[in-house]
Design a protein around this motif. Structure first.
Motif, PDB file in Angstrom:
ATOM      1  N   LEU A   1       0.825  -1.210   0.000  1.00  0.00           N
ATOM      2  CA  LEU A   1       0.000   0.000   0.000  1.00  0.00           C
ATOM      3  C   LEU A   1       0.863   1.266   0.000  1.00  0.00           C
ATOM      4  O   LEU A   1       0.391   2.357   0.328  1.00  0.00           O
ATOM      5  N   ALA A   2       2.128   1.130  -0.416  1.00  0.00           N
ATOM      6  CA  ALA A   2       3.060   2.264  -0.395  1.00  0.00           C
ATOM      7  C   ALA A   2       2.626   3.401  -1.307  1.00  0.00           C
ATOM      8  O   ALA A   2       3.039   4.546  -1.114  1.00  0.00           O
ATOM      9  N   LEU A   3       1.780   3.104  -2.316  1.00  0.00           N
ATOM     10  CA  LEU A   3       1.356   4.131  -3.264  1.00  0.00           C
ATOM     11  C   LEU A   3       0.099   4.875  -2.808  1.00  0.00           C
ATOM     12  O   LEU A   3      -0.330   5.814  -3.471  1.00  0.00           O
ATOM     13  N   ALA A   4      -0.497   4.435  -1.696  1.00  0.00           N
ATOM     14  CA  ALA A   4      -1.791   4.974  -1.252  1.00  0.00           C
ATOM     15  C   ALA A   4      -1.598   6.147  -0.296  1.00  0.00           C
ATOM     16  O   ALA A   4      -1.005   5.998   0.782  1.00  0.00           O
ATOM     17  N   ARG A   5      -2.106   7.315  -0.679  1.00  0.00           N
ATOM     18  CA  ARG A   5      -2.106   8.498   0.187  1.00  0.00           C
ATOM     19  C   ARG A   5      -3.437   9.206   0.043  1.00  0.00           C
ATOM     20  O   ARG A   5      -3.938   9.385  -1.074  1.00  0.00           O
ATOM     21  N   ILE A   6      -3.984   9.617   1.169  1.00  0.00           N
ATOM     22  CA  ILE A   6      -5.315  10.229   1.184  1.00  0.00           C
ATOM     23  C   ILE A   6      -5.241  11.584   1.872  1.00  0.00           C
ATOM     24  O   ILE A   6      -4.803  11.676   3.023  1.00  0.00           O
ATOM     25  N   ALA A   7      -5.643  12.646   1.176  1.00  0.00           N
ATOM     26  CA  ALA A   7      -5.674  13.992   1.747  1.00  0.00           C
ATOM     27  C   ALA A   7      -7.036  14.247   2.391  1.00  0.00           C
ATOM     28  O   ALA A   7      -8.075  14.001   1.774  1.00  0.00           O
ATOM     29  N   VAL A   8      -7.006  14.729   3.648  1.00  0.00           N
ATOM     30  CA  VAL A   8      -8.240  15.031   4.377  1.00  0.00           C
ATOM     31  C   VAL A   8      -8.104  16.416   5.002  1.00  0.00           C
ATOM     32  O   VAL A   8      -7.197  16.645   5.807  1.00  0.00           O
ATOM     33  N   ASP A   9      -8.981  17.343   4.628  1.00  0.00           N
ATOM     34  CA  ASP A   9      -9.033  18.647   5.281  1.00  0.00           C
ATOM     35  C   ASP A   9      -9.955  18.532   6.483  1.00  0.00           C
ATOM     36  O   ASP A   9     -11.143  18.211   6.339  1.00  0.00           O
ATOM     37  N   LEU A  10      -9.403  18.761   7.675  1.00  0.00           N
ATOM     38  CA  LEU A  10     -10.178  18.587   8.898  1.00  0.00           C
ATOM     39  C   LEU A  10     -11.363  19.539   8.931  1.00  0.00           C
ATOM     40  O   LEU A  10     -11.248  20.716   8.559  1.00  0.00           O
ATOM     41  N   PRO A  11     -12.514  19.036   9.360  1.00  0.00           N
ATOM     42  CA  PRO A  11     -13.702  19.900   9.441  1.00  0.00           C
ATOM     43  C   PRO A  11     -13.486  21.032  10.438  1.00  0.00           C
ATOM     44  O   PRO A  11     -12.754  20.903  11.414  1.00  0.00           O
ATOM     45  N   SER A  12     -14.118  22.135  10.165  1.00  0.00           N
ATOM     46  CA  SER A  12     -14.103  23.278  11.079  1.00  0.00           C
ATOM     47  C   SER A  12     -15.560  23.640  11.372  1.00  0.00           C
ATOM     48  O   SER A  12     -16.411  23.576  10.488  1.00  0.00           O
ATOM     49  N   PRO A  13     -15.904  23.989  12.585  1.00  0.00           N
ATOM     50  CA  PRO A  13     -15.051  24.171  13.759  1.00  0.00           C
ATOM     51  C   PRO A  13     -14.616  22.846  14.391  1.00  0.00           C
ATOM     52  O   PRO A  13     -14.900  21.779  13.869  1.00  0.00           O
ATOM     53  N   SER A  14     -13.960  22.971  15.550  1.00  0.00           N
ATOM     54  CA  SER A  14     -13.485  21.785  16.267  1.00  0.00           C
ATOM     55  C   SER A  14     -14.641  20.853  16.585  1.00  0.00           C
ATOM     56  O   SER A  14     -15.785  21.276  16.731  1.00  0.00           O
ATOM     57  N   ASN A  15     -14.323  19.571  16.667  1.00  0.00           N
ATOM     58  CA  ASN A  15     -15.355  18.564  16.927  1.00  0.00           C
ATOM     59  C   ASN A  15     -14.763  17.458  17.777  1.00  0.00           C
ATOM     60  O   ASN A  15     -13.559  17.455  18.073  1.00  0.00           O
ATOM     61  N   ASP A  16     -15.607  16.520  18.152  1.00  0.00           N
ATOM     62  CA  ASP A  16     -15.175  15.446  19.045  1.00  0.00           C
ATOM     63  C   ASP A  16     -14.619  14.236  18.301  1.00  0.00           C
ATOM     64  O   ASP A  16     -14.175  13.282  18.935  1.00  0.00           O
ATOM     65  N   VAL A  17     -14.634  14.247  16.970  1.00  0.00           N
ATOM     66  CA  VAL A  17     -14.164  13.086  16.196  1.00  0.00           C
ATOM     67  C   VAL A  17     -12.673  13.185  15.911  1.00  0.00           C
ATOM     68  O   VAL A  17     -11.938  12.200  16.003  1.00  0.00           O
ATOM     69  N   PHE A  18     -12.201  14.385  15.563  1.00  0.00           N
ATOM     70  CA  PHE A  18     -10.793  14.598  15.243  1.00  0.00           C
ATOM     71  C   PHE A  18     -10.176  15.512  16.294  1.00  0.00           C
ATOM     72  O   PHE A  18     -10.692  16.600  16.541  1.00  0.00           O
TER      73      PHE A  18
END
Length: 520
Positions: free
Chosen positions: A326-343
């Motif tokens: 899985l060395a080729l796998a990269r996933i970009a995630v922009d964290l949700p705003s405002p702050s939350n309890d999941v991240f």
């Protein structure tokens, strides 16, 4: 109402008064033991510069002939007046951050600085206020969190010294008694700085790559304060300077599988829909964004961003373990705003913790074309296996280029050629040599020495910087690289060096004659 003993269950705990309890001196030690790495701490301070609106930042190492003295970070942000400096240096004080700010907890300046240095100085100027400064030390924090006021004359002198960066407003942060520098043995400063700057350049280029792509100018420079050049006098001279370039972890030219990158949407309870931009790198890529950001196993997985600032570079966050296929796998995630309890983001901004709600959302994640998150992982694995079947020409490993060669060229060389492990990079230095020699080799210190008599002939008469004459130095690197890291020095190799020197010396003199004719 007053509390009555034996009353029914109390939904709110009754109180009878309050006391203000200032932090104990031990809190300062706890703040300084946050575990910041050197590169992480510097990046945290640059976050402050970006939040202050800076578009130009310089990380400045100061040294003398024997040791590394201090580190400064200079920016052209909006600056701080006396009241703002007091607030910035107050331990435990929270301030309000805008939705797009990189700062979060209000501790970064103090914690990042004093975890790496014994003394933190901040000097600043705004458009409407004169230069002012504050000094916070480890000893001062233990002495009732004492903060000293910097002499206004020194504050102004320091601002003036960096007037090429700070015009009407800006800030200088200075670290003294830096723990990393104190462990460097005398005479080893060059080797330490070469490695430290390479690591810092990689870290800043990666974690701030979106800002660099948007126009942020970020440089790393080294000044020798003991040197004089007849122009700057006692201020010393610049001995190294690089411009940090974006190191994009998704910067491939052609994806590893058609149809990617692909936006896969995960329904996450407590947050809503979270977009995952799934990428598949081309197999066996030699590009810097793939090879030079660390171990391929460590760099697969999720890349979390907060307000365009990378805060986690790879990792599966408990979803699975790293696997070679899985060395080729990269996933970009922009964290949700405002702050939350999941991240939740750690105070050093180099890791994200997720709750099971995120993992459950991944099980239901799907793109508009029907591809699921697990289908994406299968595509990435197949791309890796297909790439592994292709035969590849193996290029001979080389000793890496070092100080004195333009960073853009060094990066391309690293992309094109594998490096010999454990070898000191080859440096390029202009120095005094006999007039019948164009270059010489310092094989003990892995350096190519160039006769400074000819320097202006290759810089069109202008004063050159540490990374000047890139074409000349690159050609010499390609010619001379295999002369380093050898055991016995052969006569045939020395003969080759001699006739190269003779030919290049004649060429340099011809270039000088050409310039003389052109100016007459």
């Amino acid at each position: 109402m007053p509390y009555e003993s034996g009353a029914d269950w109390q939904y709110d705990v009754p109180t009878t008064g309050s006391t203000h309890l200032p932090p104990d001196a031990g809190y300062g030690k706890a703040l300084r033991s946050q575990g910041y790495g050197f590169e992480v701490a510097v990046a945290d301070l640059i976050d402050n510069s970006i939040d202050a609106g800076a578009d130009k930042v310089v990380v400045h190492f100061l040294r003398d002939a024997e040791r590394i003295l201090t580190l400064l970070i200079i920016d052209n942000g909006r600056g701080m007046d006396d009241a703002s400096l007091d607030a910035a240096m107050t331990v435990g004080r929270r301030r309000e951050y805008g939705d797009g700010a990189l700062g979060m907890y209000g501790t970064g300046l103090k914690a990042a600085s004093l975890s790496r240095a014994g003394s933190l100085t901040a000097v600043s100027r705004t458009r409407r206020s004169r230069a002012a400064g504050r000094l916070l030390t480890a000893e001062g924090m233990e002495d009732g969190f004492r903060c000293d006021t910097v002499d206004p004359r020194y504050a102004q002198d320091l601002i003036d010294r960096y007037d090429g960066i700070i015009e009407w407003h800006g800030t200088v942060v200075r670290w003294d008694r830096v723990s990393n520098f104190d462990t460097v043995a005398r005479g080893q400063s060059d080797q330490y700085l070469s490695r430290a700057i390479a690591r810092l350049e990689t870290h800043l280029g990666l974690y701030l790559h979106r800002f660099l792509q948007q126009g942020l100018k970020l440089d790393i420079a080294v000044w020798d304060v003991s040197a004089t050049d007849g122009v700057r006098g006692s201020l010393g001279e610049e001995v190294d300077h690089i411009a940090v370039e974006a190191l994009d972890p998704f910067g491939y030219k052609v994806p590893g599988k058609a149809g990617y990158p692909l936006v896969i949407t995960a329904p996450v309870e407590g947050v809503g829909d979270v977009d995952l931009t799934a990428h598949i790198w081309p197999a066996k890529s030699k590009q810097a964004g793939f090879r030079q950001v660390g171990s391929l196993n460590e760099r697969q997985g999720f890349y979390f961003y907060r307000n365009d600032r990378l805060v986690q570079a790879g990792g599966w966050n408990g979803l699975r373990s790293p696997e070679g296929h899985l060395a080729l796998a990269r996933i970009a995630v922009d964290l949700p705003s405002p702050s939350n309890d999941v991240f939740s983001l750690d105070v050093k901004k180099e890791g994200v913790t997720v709750t099971p709600a995120f993992t459950l959302g991944l099980d239901k994640a799907q793109a508009a074309n029907g591809v699921t998150f697990h289908g994406y992982l299968a595509d990435a694995e197949n791309a890796y296996r297909d790439g592994a079947k292709r035969t590849e020409i193996v290029r001979k490993a080389v000793t890496a280029p070092g100080k004195g060669l333009d960073p853009k060229i060094k990066r391309v060389i690293k992309e094109e050629l594998p490096e010999k492990p454990g070898e000191e990079p080859i440096a390029f230095t202009w120095t005094a040599l006999p007039e019948d020699v164009f270059f010489d080799l310092d094989r003990e210190n892995n350096a190519v020495l160039l006769n400074k008599t000819f320097r202006e002939d290759f810089t069109d008469g202008r004063r050159g910087g540490s990374n000047d004459t890139p074409m000349l130095k690159t050609l010499l690197y390609l010619l001379l690289e295999d002369c380093f890291g050898l055991g016995r020095w052969e006569r045939a190799r020395q003969d080759r060096i001699d006739y190269w020197n003779t030919i290049l010396l004649t060429s340099a003199r011809a270039e000088r004659d050409r310039r003389a004719r052109a100016s007459s």
